[in-house]
Scaffold this active site. Structure first.
Site, PDB file in Angstrom:
ATOM      1  CD  GLU A 182      -9.747  36.632   5.319  1.00  0.00           C
ATOM      2  OE1 GLU A 182      -9.040  36.356   6.059  1.00  0.00           O
ATOM      3  OE2 GLU A 182      -9.626  37.710   4.570  1.00  0.00           O
TER       4      GLU A 182
ATOM      5  CB  SER B   7      -0.841  -4.589  -3.183  1.00  0.00           C
ATOM      6  OG  SER B   7      -1.904  -3.923  -2.402  1.00  0.00           O
TER       7      SER B   7
ATOM      8  CG  HIS C 213       1.398   2.395  13.546  1.00  0.00           C
ATOM      9  ND1 HIS C 213       1.430   3.278  14.709  1.00  0.00           N
ATOM     10  CD2 HIS C 213      -0.258   2.504  13.254  1.00  0.00           C
ATOM     11  CE1 HIS C 213       0.392   3.836  14.866  1.00  0.00           C
ATOM     12  NE2 HIS C 213      -0.621   3.415  14.016  1.00  0.00           N
TER      13      HIS C 213
ATOM     14  CE1 TYR D  25       5.184   4.222  -5.739  1.00  0.00           C
ATOM     15  CE2 TYR D  25       4.772   5.817  -3.821  1.00  0.00           C
ATOM     16  CZ  TYR D  25       5.134   5.408  -5.225  1.00  0.00           C
ATOM     17  OH  TYR D  25       5.502   6.804  -6.073  1.00  0.00           O
TER      18      TYR D  25
ATOM     19  CG  ASP E  52      -1.964  -0.118  11.561  1.00  0.00           C
ATOM     20  OD1 ASP E  52      -1.050  -0.807  11.622  1.00  0.00           O
ATOM     21  OD2 ASP E  52      -2.191   1.021  11.149  1.00  0.00           O
TER      22      ASP E  52
ATOM     23  N   GLY F  70       0.963  -1.026   0.160  1.00  0.00           N
ATOM     24  CA  GLY F  70       0.120   0.081  -0.014  1.00  0.00           C
ATOM     25  C   GLY F  70       0.861   1.131   0.036  1.00  0.00           C
ATOM     26  CB  SER F  71       0.392   4.284   1.734  1.00  0.00           C
ATOM     27  OG  SER F  71       1.207   5.734   1.995  1.00  0.00           O
TER      28      SER F  71
ATOM     29  CG  ASP G 279      -3.948 -12.433 -10.026  1.00  0.00           C
ATOM     30  OD1 ASP G 279      -3.052 -12.011 -10.592  1.00  0.00           O
ATOM     31  OD2 ASP G 279      -4.463 -13.487 -10.327  1.00  0.00           O
TER      32      ASP G 279
ATOM     33  CD  GLN H 162       0.579  -4.541  10.756  1.00  0.00           C
ATOM     34  OE1 GLN H 162       0.894  -4.469  12.057  1.00  0.00           O
ATOM     35  NE2 GLN H 162       1.197  -3.478   9.998  1.00  0.00           N
TER      36      GLN H 162
END
Ligand SMILES: NC(=O)c1ccc[n+]([C@@H]2O[C@H](COP(=O)([O-])OP(=O)(O)OC[C@H]3O[C@@H](n4cnc5c(N)ncnc54)[C@H](OP(=O)(O)O)[C@@H]3O)[C@@H](O)[C@H]2O)c1
Length: 390
Positions: free
Chosen positions: A286, A108, A166, A85, A142, A81-82, A105, A145
């Site tokens: 603003e 990921s 983490h 990668y 997480d 994932g993030s 497949d 996991q």
């Protein structure tokens, strides 16, 4: 011109000059992928506002030293994932031996193929990758996991090092059921940003800051391994923490100033402006546009005092008077948030929500609600009007 202003202008022009020089190094880095490991600040003991901390940097682990240290190792990255990668591509570009382990497949797997990972060579199923790794880098989400631990744990052996980004899974093991084996090194490197940023900063010759922690030190080398690996994945500087402190600060920060808190503050300010007859354009400019486009980048580059200094005397006076009011009003909210993090409530909520089979659809529906809020619809139009987006 005031002396302090003159000093600042000189300092700025130096900073800008330094940035230019850096950009040149960056383009050369993009060709070679070697420069960042050579750059060094050279200091290890840093006085952070009166507290001295030890930090680790690229200069402590030059490329040759890293390659030698990890010459017999294979990094099995589980999950793409993030973070998978960002960390995976940085490790690969640093010349280290990486294999990716993901569901065949799945989304990921397809993303890994697009990034040049080759099935049977360095792209495998989770089980196959774990068997090949001397380092098993658990970069599944997480919730995943926790879901997959019963299948992953029996595949681990005492010659491997188990790595997390983490502290979530082992710290809240009563909820996640992730109990790392006691006979292998268990370490953590947590980049302080998204995996996309881990990658983009590395490519620019820069680096994300990361924390590291050790859960088990069976070999006596767990600290050294963490520091080296933190540099190898593309960190800028690395500071030591514990798994517990990492998870508490991380969950707290993202719910607070990094995401939830700032979103709540934007909404509150915008709503009051709209209720008092201000146009959407005025209320958005603003509240959000001036913050993100003008003032927050100044805080990031030169600090809060610089941002104050760059504003009018009227703005400065008002902000100086009102920041303690906001701090006092918000501190109890932050205290509640920290307690909710520490007692496991935030973990419980996250696991329960993100383990549901339809969690992606539910998340998307909440994001759709945000997308449809007037403030963020206005933002979309304002961004289109930026000259660079014409
Ligand atoms: N993202 C951040 O900003 C960030 C920052 C610092 C640390 N971290 C930590 O880094 C770790 C990875 O986070 P991430 O954000 O990179 O995760 P993510 O983007 O959510 O990645 C999820 C990965 O888990 C896989 N996965 C999900 N469910 C699975 C299952 N049941 N079985 C097998 N694979 C499954 C996905 O594969 P499929 O595509 O096949 O579903 C995907 O490869 C976490 O511990 C996180 O807390 C994240």
């Amino acid at each position: 011109m005031l002396r302090s202003q003159a000093t600042r202008l000189i300092a700025n022009s130096r900073a800008i000059g330094a940035k230019r020089t850096f950009s040149l190094a960056t383009s050369s880095f993009n060709r070679q992928f070697t420069k960042p490991l050579i750059s060094t600040r050279g200091l290890k003991q840093i006085n952070f506002g009166g507290t001295v901390e030890t930090v680790y940097e690229r200069g402590d682990w030059p490329r040759e030293k890293l390659l030698n240290y990890f010459k017999d190792d294979t990094f099995a990255l589980i999950g793409y994932g993030s973070q998978g990668y960002g960390q995976g591509l940085n490790l690969r570009d640093n010349g280290l031996n990486v294999v990716i382990g993901v569901r065949k497949d799945g989304a990921s797997w397809k993303a890994a193929l697009e990034d040049g990972w080759i099935p049977g060579e360095n792209l495998f199923t989770v089980e196959e990758a774990i068997k090949k790794g001397t380092y098993v880098m658990n970069l599944l989400s997480d919730a995943a996991q926790s879901e997959t631990w019963s299948t992953i744990k029996p595949l681990l052996n005492k010659n491997q090092t188990l790595y997390f980004s983490h502290g979530f899974s082992p710290v809240f093991s009563d909820l996640t059921h992730v109990e790392p084996p006691k006979d292998l090194d268990v370490i953590l490197v947590a980049p302080k940003g998204s995996g996309r940023t881990v990658r983009s900063l590395f490519k620019e010759g820069r680096g994300i800051n990361s924390s590291y922690a050790v859960w088990n030190d069976v070999t006596g080398k767990a600290h050294e391994k963490s520091q080296a690996l933190a540099v190898a994945i593309g960190s800028g500087y690395v500071y030591q923490t514990t798994f517990e402190k990492e998870v508490n600060s991380d969950l707290y920060g993202e719910r607070g100033c990094l995401m939830g808190g700032i979103h709540g503050m934007f909404l509150a300010q915008y709503e009051v402006l709209r209720e008092n007859g201000h146009s959407p354009s005025e209320a958005f400019n603003e509240t959000v546009e001036e913050a993100t486009q003008s003032l927050y980048p100044l805080i990031g580059k030169y600090g809060m005092d610089y941002m104050y200094d760059a504003c009018s005397t009227t703005a400065r006076r008002g902000a100086l008077d009102w920041y303690p009011v906001f701090k006092d009003a918000l501190k109890p909210v932050f205290e509640d948030l920290y307690a909710s993090t520490k007692n496991g409530n935030e973990t419980k909520r996250s696991l329960e929500f993100n383990s549901q089979p339809d969690y992606r659809e539910k998340l998307e529906s909440e994001l759709e609600t945000i997308r449809n809020m007037e403030i963020w619809r206005v933002g979309k139009e304002v961004r289109k009007l930026r000259p660079e987006n014409k």
